[in-house]
Design a protein around this motif. Structure first.
Motif, PDB file in Angstrom:
ATOM      1  N   ARG A  56      41.972  37.260-141.231  1.00 16.89           N
ATOM      2  CA  ARG A  56      43.168  37.107-141.508  1.00 16.89           C
ATOM      3  C   ARG A  56      43.941  38.070-141.198  1.00 16.89           C
ATOM      4  NH1 ARG A  56      42.420  34.545-146.932  1.00 16.89           N
ATOM      5  NH2 ARG A  56      40.263  33.981-147.221  1.00 16.89           N
ATOM      6  N   TYR A 108      48.526  41.857-146.864  1.00 16.17           N
ATOM      7  CA  TYR A 108      47.385  40.665-147.035  1.00 16.17           C
ATOM      8  C   TYR A 108      45.751  40.783-146.613  1.00 16.17           C
ATOM      9  CZ  TYR A 108      46.573  35.523-147.544  1.00 16.17           C
ATOM     10  OH  TYR A 108      46.275  34.185-147.214  1.00 16.17           O
ATOM     11  N   SER A 112      43.183  40.198-149.371  1.00 18.83           N
ATOM     12  CA  SER A 112      42.934  38.012-149.309  1.00 18.83           C
ATOM     13  C   SER A 112      41.184  37.654-149.438  1.00 18.83           C
ATOM     14  CB  SER A 112      44.018  37.929-148.990  1.00 18.83           C
ATOM     15  OG  SER A 112      43.242  37.638-147.507  1.00 18.83           O
ATOM     16  N   SER A 114      37.333  37.678-149.056  1.00 18.59           N
ATOM     17  CA  SER A 114      36.446  37.177-150.216  1.00 18.59           C
ATOM     18  C   SER A 114      34.809  38.683-150.008  1.00 18.59           C
ATOM     19  CB  SER A 114      35.536  36.066-150.116  1.00 18.59           C
ATOM     20  OG  SER A 114      34.951  35.944-151.645  1.00 18.59           O
ATOM     21  N   GLY A 124      42.846  31.799-149.375  1.00 18.20           N
ATOM     22  CA  GLY A 124      41.991  33.372-150.165  1.00 18.20           C
ATOM     23  C   GLY A 124      42.660  33.714-151.528  1.00 18.20           C
ATOM     24  N   LEU A 125      43.640  32.686-151.558  1.00 19.48           N
ATOM     25  CA  LEU A 125      44.295  33.589-153.014  1.00 19.48           C
ATOM     26  C   LEU A 125      43.868  34.011-153.893  1.00 19.48           C
ATOM     27  CD1 LEU A 125      47.777  31.135-151.800  1.00 19.48           C
ATOM     28  CD2 LEU A 125      47.488  33.211-151.781  1.00 19.48           C
ATOM     29  N   GLU A 126      42.772  33.354-154.309  1.00 22.40           N
ATOM     30  CA  GLU A 126      42.413  34.121-155.566  1.00 22.40           C
ATOM     31  C   GLU A 126      41.407  35.443-155.413  1.00 22.40           C
ATOM     32  OE1 GLU A 126      39.508  31.957-152.968  1.00 22.40           O
ATOM     33  OE2 GLU A 126      41.685  31.447-153.294  1.00 22.40           O
ATOM     34  N   HIS A 127      41.860  35.088-154.752  1.00 27.91           N
ATOM     35  CA  HIS A 127      40.890  36.908-154.246  1.00 27.91           C
ATOM     36  C   HIS A 127      41.695  38.294-154.520  1.00 27.91           C
ATOM     37  CE1 HIS A 127      36.981  35.113-153.582  1.00 27.91           C
ATOM     38  NE2 HIS A 127      37.610  34.412-152.780  1.00 27.91           N
ATOM     39  N   ILE A 128      42.861  37.601-154.230  1.00 25.09           N
ATOM     40  CA  ILE A 128      43.811  38.886-154.616  1.00 25.09           C
ATOM     41  C   ILE A 128      43.820  39.551-155.778  1.00 25.09           C
ATOM     42  CG2 ILE A 128      46.647  39.606-154.439  1.00 25.09           C
ATOM     43  CD1 ILE A 128      46.666  37.127-152.178  1.00 25.09           C
TER      44      ILE A 128
END
Length: 161
Positions: A56, A108, A112, A114, A124-128
């Protein structure tokens, strides 16, 4: 010059007290245990998570940084061949914006990734949010005066001041 009466904390002690910790002749020296090499299971960040972070970061930081350098090359080629007259200020602002996006992409890429076995979504926006919360909790636990630290006044110990 006058010699200082007390040696600096990082300098040699001239009073002869520096060698007190060395073993005397005839005494057995303490055995120093070598630290075992850390295995992959003892790492702070698991290898699959580190690989996710690296991928990433390369994508989110590497591409904008390469674009920032490409702006200079493209601007030079356009101006030197007489295609257009580009102001140096525009070149500076556009390359600076690319480098700024690359800097943001570095954070980021790390935040981001997991930490679960499943790699998560493409962006990976749900992990930020979850990773920022973990980072805040970790920094609060390491701050002086946190609940996990024992203070001399609370434990009944006195300090030697």
């Amino acid at each position: 010059m006058a010699e200082r009466s007390k040696a600096m904390p990082f300098g040699p002690d001239k009073s002869g007290t520096a060698n007190k910790s060395l073993p005397q002749k005839g005494s057995k020296s303490p055995q120093i245990k070598k630290a075992k090499a850390t295995s992959s299971s003892q790492q702070a960040i698991p290898k699959p998570v580190a690989n996710r972070m690296l991928r990433r970061v390369i994508f989110a930081s590497g591409l904008p940084t390469a674009a920032g350098m490409g702006v200079f090359v493209a601007s030079y080629l356009i101006v030197s061949r007489g295609i257009a007259d580009i102001s140096p200020f525009i070149t500076l602002i556009s390359s600076g914006a690319c480098f700024l996006v690359g800097l943001i992409g570095l954070s980021y890429g790390v935040l981001s990734a997991s930490w679960e076995d499943a790699p998560g979504s493409l962006l990976g926006l749900e992990h930020i949010g979850r990773n920022i919360g973990r980072m805040r909790d970790s920094s609060k636990a390491n701050q002086p005066g946190s609940k996990s630290e024992i203070k001399p006044k609370e434990s009944g110990q006195t300090s030697d001041k």
